[in-house]
Design an enzyme around this catalytic site. Structure first.
Site, PDB file in Angstrom:
ATOM      1  N   LYS A   1       0.816  -1.370   0.104  1.00  0.00           N
ATOM      2  CA  LYS A   1      -0.163   0.050  -0.129  1.00  0.00           C
ATOM      3  C   LYS A   1       0.955   1.242   0.308  1.00  0.00           C
ATOM      4  CE  LYS A   1      -1.657   1.609   3.965  1.00  0.00           C
ATOM      5  NZ  LYS A   1      -1.578   2.996   4.377  1.00  0.00           N
ATOM      6  N   ASN A   2       1.927   1.282   0.700  1.00  0.00           N
ATOM      7  CA  ASN A   2       2.649   2.530   0.980  1.00  0.00           C
ATOM      8  C   ASN A   2       3.788   2.639  -0.018  1.00  0.00           C
ATOM      9  OD1 ASN A   2       0.979   2.969   3.224  1.00  0.00           O
ATOM     10  ND2 ASN A   2       2.549   2.513   4.691  1.00  0.00           N
TER      11      ASN A   2
ATOM     12  N   ARG B   1      -4.828  10.723   4.380  1.00  0.00           N
ATOM     13  CA  ARG B   1      -3.698  11.738   4.371  1.00  0.00           C
ATOM     14  C   ARG B   1      -2.623  11.593   3.319  1.00  0.00           C
ATOM     15  NH1 ARG B   1      -2.206  13.881   8.232  1.00  0.00           N
ATOM     16  NH2 ARG B   1      -0.171  13.467   7.656  1.00  0.00           N
TER      17      ARG B   1
ATOM     18  N   CYS C   1      -4.888  12.797  12.715  1.00  0.00           N
ATOM     19  CA  CYS C   1      -5.642  11.491  12.514  1.00  0.00           C
ATOM     20  C   CYS C   1      -5.667  10.826  13.999  1.00  0.00           C
ATOM     21  CB  CYS C   1      -4.980  10.665  11.207  1.00  0.00           C
ATOM     22  SG  CYS C   1      -3.499   9.907  11.994  1.00  0.00           S
TER      23      CYS C   1
ATOM     24  N   ARG D   1       0.530  14.617  12.948  1.00  0.00           N
ATOM     25  CA  ARG D   1       0.719  14.451  11.615  1.00  0.00           C
ATOM     26  C   ARG D   1       0.988  15.709  10.686  1.00  0.00           C
ATOM     27  NH1 ARG D   1      -1.417   8.683   9.794  1.00  0.00           N
ATOM     28  NH2 ARG D   1       0.527   8.767   8.451  1.00  0.00           N
TER      29      ARG D   1
ATOM     30  N   ASP E   1       4.577   0.609  12.234  1.00  0.00           N
ATOM     31  CA  ASP E   1       3.261   0.004  11.622  1.00  0.00           C
ATOM     32  C   ASP E   1       2.995  -1.486  12.278  1.00  0.00           C
ATOM     33  OD1 ASP E   1       3.381   1.641   8.427  1.00  0.00           O
ATOM     34  OD2 ASP E   1       2.918   2.167  10.258  1.00  0.00           O
TER      35      ASP E   1
ATOM     36  N   VAL F   1       7.657   6.910  17.104  1.00  0.00           N
ATOM     37  CA  VAL F   1       7.395   7.760  15.881  1.00  0.00           C
ATOM     38  C   VAL F   1       6.021   8.615  15.896  1.00  0.00           C
ATOM     39  CG1 VAL F   1       6.899   7.551  13.461  1.00  0.00           C
ATOM     40  CG2 VAL F   1       8.625   5.987  14.550  1.00  0.00           C
TER      41      VAL F   1
ATOM     42  N   ARG G   1      -8.771  -0.603   4.420  1.00  0.00           N
ATOM     43  CA  ARG G   1      -7.773   0.718   3.663  1.00  0.00           C
ATOM     44  C   ARG G   1      -6.481  -0.027   3.498  1.00  0.00           C
ATOM     45  NH1 ARG G   1      -6.884   6.044   6.646  1.00  0.00           N
ATOM     46  NH2 ARG G   1      -5.519   6.111   4.999  1.00  0.00           N
TER      47      ARG G   1
HETATM   48  C1  EPZ Z   1       4.422   6.987   6.289  1.00  0.00           C
HETATM   49  O1  EPZ Z   1       3.287   7.976   6.967  1.00  0.00           O
HETATM   50  C2  EPZ Z   1       3.383   5.691   6.366  1.00  0.00           C
HETATM   51  N1  EPZ Z   1       2.293   6.137   5.395  1.00  0.00           N
HETATM   52  C3  EPZ Z   1       2.763   5.350   7.593  1.00  0.00           C
HETATM   53  O2  EPZ Z   1       2.001   4.153   7.533  1.00  0.00           O
HETATM   54  C4  EPZ Z   1       3.792   5.017   8.484  1.00  0.00           C
HETATM   55  O3  EPZ Z   1       3.229   4.730   9.842  1.00  0.00           O
HETATM   56  C5  EPZ Z   1       4.704   6.235   8.628  1.00  0.00           C
HETATM   57  O4  EPZ Z   1       5.188   6.564   7.457  1.00  0.00           O
HETATM   58  C6  EPZ Z   1       6.085   6.072   9.380  1.00  0.00           C
HETATM   59  O5  EPZ Z   1       6.518   4.998   9.031  1.00  0.00           O
HETATM   60  C7  EPZ Z   1       2.484   6.067   4.032  1.00  0.00           C
HETATM   61  O6  EPZ Z   1       3.563   5.950   3.564  1.00  0.00           O
HETATM   62  C8  EPZ Z   1       1.120   6.319   3.025  1.00  0.00           C
HETATM   63  P1  EPZ Z   1       5.996  10.185   8.773  1.00  0.00           P
HETATM   64  P2  EPZ Z   1       4.154   9.563   7.047  1.00  0.00           P
HETATM   65  O7  EPZ Z   1       5.884  11.668   7.715  1.00  0.00           O
HETATM   66  O8  EPZ Z   1       4.874   9.724   5.951  1.00  0.00           O
HETATM   67  C9  EPZ Z   1       6.320  13.507  11.854  1.00  0.00           C
HETATM   68  C10 EPZ Z   1       0.061   2.992   7.456  1.00  0.00           C
HETATM   69  O9  EPZ Z   1      -0.170   2.233   8.623  1.00  0.00           O
HETATM   70  N2  EPZ Z   1       6.360  14.472  10.744  1.00  0.00           N
HETATM   71  O10 EPZ Z   1       7.352   9.361   8.328  1.00  0.00           O
HETATM   72  O11 EPZ Z   1       2.770  10.529   7.191  1.00  0.00           O
HETATM   73  C11 EPZ Z   1       5.361  12.743  12.096  1.00  0.00           C
HETATM   74  O12 EPZ Z   1       4.369  13.646  12.980  1.00  0.00           O
HETATM   75  C12 EPZ Z   1       0.597   4.128   7.666  1.00  0.00           C
HETATM   76  O13 EPZ Z   1       0.440   2.107   6.731  1.00  0.00           O
HETATM   77  C13 EPZ Z   1       6.385  16.004  10.846  1.00  0.00           C
HETATM   78  O14 EPZ Z   1       6.834  16.527  12.145  1.00  0.00           O
HETATM   79  O15 EPZ Z   1       4.851   9.546   8.334  1.00  0.00           O
HETATM   80  C14 EPZ Z   1       5.714  11.639  12.719  1.00  0.00           C
HETATM   81  O16 EPZ Z   1       5.730  12.049  14.194  1.00  0.00           O
HETATM   82  C15 EPZ Z   1       0.157   4.874   9.293  1.00  0.00           C
HETATM   83  N3  EPZ Z   1       6.279  16.851  10.148  1.00  0.00           N
HETATM   84  C16 EPZ Z   1       6.983  11.326  12.074  1.00  0.00           C
HETATM   85  O17 EPZ Z   1       7.445  12.567  11.630  1.00  0.00           O
HETATM   86  C17 EPZ Z   1       6.319  16.522   8.650  1.00  0.00           C
HETATM   87  O18 EPZ Z   1       6.240  17.251   7.754  1.00  0.00           O
HETATM   88  C18 EPZ Z   1       7.014  10.170  11.011  1.00  0.00           C
HETATM   89  O19 EPZ Z   1       5.893  10.585  10.077  1.00  0.00           O
HETATM   90  C19 EPZ Z   1       6.163  14.900   8.559  1.00  0.00           C
HETATM   91  C20 EPZ Z   1       6.170  14.323   9.413  1.00  0.00           C
END
Ligand code: EPZ
Length: 419
Positions: A22-23, A93, A117, A122, A306, A328, A398
């Protein structure tokens, strides 16, 4: 709303085919917007998030055709709008992933802020800071990101946090920018690597994917291509954890053990026998109870956030006490309350959960709150005594393709009923 009804107590046994990731498919479908000609993506999982992405691209005038063998053809040539509406973005998202490609290819984009969410606020500040550094004018008003630029310029960008979609958005934007970009503190997830390989197949010049420094030399245009998405490492890990919890033996097919080494290590530490091949992983836990396993989530290649909820469920019925630290996301323990309704012994203190293994869980009506929390409740239901009813399973649809069919084929007593 549909529910899943699970009768626990059956050790899972047999083979299960893993779907495409998916990702990886979500950023790759967004990256198709960068191309001058049609793109065909293969090994696409049949998920609600994929349908939502098709709706999102279709709403911009992009032509989409579902082919055979789980493939989708995306023709960005007919695009006539550059807007990701709140109605769609609030349900997924990952819609933010169209921002970079729209800016790079068309110099304009209007994308709703994703909002928070269940698992955390996020924010997308790192995405926006990077795009501004590359020359985009970005204004956030009335809940939308309004972005414009003539042509993005390559830049060296140091990301404040390791962000998967942030790295992906900036990599896609840099692919068509003028000059070279260097992304420091980049995410190393396999899905980021898969996107880089897809971009390269379209003609992008990228190196360093899979490390924390990715270098992209912008090119004037990118062409359509055909690309097969990598297997879903989280779906793989979820089925193997289910096998470990139920004391069964399961072989996951069409997967890749190198994508989830940290998870396989933890499963072995829990007492499972794990054998692997190039595209399969077999886990045998027959007649054994898992041992409690401490874990701490962190960006790849460390233990994936995850998989945290699924391992929480395993620790609920393991021998001993485990400590789980979630580093995370700030609120990714929503499954704890629901697991406790089934008799789990869990204490939360900030980002740490202390899980004391109990002799057995008891089936109960529980509610899914987010994608991976839903998975942990299903896993708990597979081992609980009696019947578990999981509500709000649109969360699970999803991210898992036909989860009840795949589990039923492994012997689980599980069925879906309309609410
Ligand atoms: C990706 O989300 C995945 N989704 C998530 O999978 C996964 O849990 C996550 O990466 C971490 O591995 C997709 O790839 C579509 P991040 P993402 O940006 O990119 C902070 C699932 O279950 N952050 O790596 O949204 C954020 O708040 C989903 O399949 C900022 O502060 O996650 C978090 O604490 C859930 N500012 C940390 O970084 C930003 O601009 C990591 O988030 C971006 C992120």
């Amino acid at each position: 709303m549909n529910k899943l009804i699970i009768e626990g107590g059956v050790p899972l046994a047999g083979d299960v085919r893993v779907s495409g990731a998916k990702n990886a498919v979500l950023p790759i479908m967004a990256a198709a917007l960068l191309a001058d000609s049609p793109v065909t993506v293969e090994n696409v999982p049949h998920l609600h998030d994929v349908t939502t992405t098709m709706e999102l691209l279709g709403g911009m005038g992009v032509s989409l055709m579902v082919g055979d063998k789980m493939s989708i053809e995306v023709d960005p040539g007919t695009i006539d709008a550059y807007r990701a509406p709140y109605e769609l973005v609030k349900t997924m998202r990952a819609s933010i992933l169209v921002l970079g490609p729209l800016l790079a290819r068309h110099g304009r984009a209007e994308v709703s802020l994703p909002g928070g969410c269940a698992i955390g606020t996020r924010p997308v500040d790192v995405h926006l800071q990077g795009l501004e550094a590359m020359g985009a004018e970005i204004e956030v008003r009335e809940g939308y990101i309004h972005a414009r630029c003539s042509r993005l310029k390559g830049r060296r960008i140091v990301m404040d946090v390791v962000t998967v979609t942030g790295t992906e958005n900036l990599m896609m934007a840099a692919a068509l920018a003028e000059g070279t970009s260097v992304l420091e503190n980049a995410a190393r997830e396999p899905e980021v690597v898969d996107l880089a390989r897809f971009l390269r197949a379209m003609g992008a010049e990228i190196e360093g994917e899979g490390t924390d420094t990715i270098v992209i030399h912008g090119v004037p245009h990118l062409s359509g291509t055909r690309y097969r998405v990598l297997p879903d490492r989280i779906e793989t890990g979820t089925f193997l954890t289910a096998a470990a919890m139920t004391g069964g033996r399961v072989k996951t097919l069409a997967t890749d053990p190198e994508l989830l080494e940290s998870v396989l290590l933890k499963l072995e530490q829990a007492g499972a026998r794990v054998n692997t091949g190039a595209d399969w992983i077999e886990l045998d836990m027959r007649d054994r109870r898992p041992k409690a396993i401490d874990l701490r989530t962190a960006p790849y290649p460390a233990f994936p956030t995850d998989m945290q909820a699924q391992f929480m469920a395993l620790n609920c019925v393991a021998e001993g006490t485990a400590h789980i630290i979630e580093t995370v996301f700030e609120n990714r323990f929503m499954h704890v309350q629901e697991l406790m309704r089934m008799g789990a012994d869990i204490q939360l203190e900030g980002h740490t959960a202390m899980v004391r293994g109990v002799d057995h869980l008891t089936g109960a009506p529980v509610m899914a709150t987010d994608l991976r929390a839903s998975a942990s409740l299903i896993l708990a239901g597979l081992v609980a005594r009696g019947e578990t009813r999981v509500d709000r399973i649109y969360h699970i649809d999803r991210g898992y393709e036909g989860i009840e069919e795949k589990l039923a084929r492994l012997g689980a007593r599980i069925r879906r009923i309309p609410a």
